[in-house]
Scaffold this active site. Structure first.
Site, short mmCIF file in Angstrom:
data_model
loop_
_atom_site.label_atom_id
_atom_site.label_comp_id
_atom_site.label_asym_id
_atom_site.label_seq_id
_atom_site.Cartn_x
_atom_site.Cartn_y
_atom_site.Cartn_z
N VAL A 12 49.56 20.04 17.28
CA VAL A 12 49.45 20.79 18.54
C VAL A 12 49.74 19.92 19.76
CG1 VAL A 12 47.86 22.51 17.60
CG2 VAL A 12 46.94 20.47 18.69
N ASP A 13 50.24 18.72 19.55
CA ASP A 13 50.56 17.84 20.67
C ASP A 13 51.80 18.36 21.38
OD1 ASP A 13 50.05 14.90 21.80
OD2 ASP A 13 52.21 15.28 21.70
N LEU A 14 51.69 18.60 22.68
CA LEU A 14 52.79 19.17 23.46
C LEU A 14 54.03 18.29 23.41
CD1 LEU A 14 53.80 21.40 25.34
CD2 LEU A 14 52.85 20.10 27.24
#
Length: 135
Positions: free
Chosen positions: A55-57
């Site tokens: 979920v790291d942008l």
């Protein structure tokens, strides 16, 4: 965090001996600590080499760009793409993050040499830099 360590919920003294998922499970029990935070702890504090923060942008943005996707990948797609990077997913993430830092968003690994960012420490001095140095 201190109370959880003191109570034994977070076994800090032997945390390095635990598996990645065991550490994540222990840390996310703490209010304000989520999976992403626990993964960053694994990567940057414990030096774990096979962590893929789905979920790291930045990771999602880099994957979208590097794999020619039209929209940000969902966590399942990140896992699918990142499966090939195991057991060095963390290292792949470092490269993905850095690919976003290059001028004009050019991937330094695939760009032609003429478009690669020059290292200012080793690049030949320009006329402007020469003039500035003389002053």
């Amino acid at each position: 965090l201190a109370a959880r360590v003191e109570s034994g919920d977070v076994p800090l003294s032997k945390i390095a001996e635990l598996g990645d998922e065991e550490i994540i499970e222990a840390l996310v029990k703490i209010k304000g600590v989520g999976r992403w935070t626990a993964q960053m702890f694994l990567m940057f504090r414990l030096g774990r080499l096979d962590v893929l923060p789905t979920v790291d942008l930045g990771i999602n943005k880099a994957i979208m760009r590097e794999y020619g996707m039209k929209k940000m990948p969902k966590p399942a797609k990140v896992l699918e793409v990142g499966a090939a990077w195991s057991p060095y997913a963390t290292v792949a993430c470092w490269y993905l993050w850095r690919s976003l830092d290059t001028p004009g968003n050019v991937n330094p690994m695939t760009a032609p040499a003429t478009r690669r960012a020059k290292n200012p420490m080793t690049a030949p001095a320009t006329k402007t830099r020469k003039k500035a140095a003389k002053k």
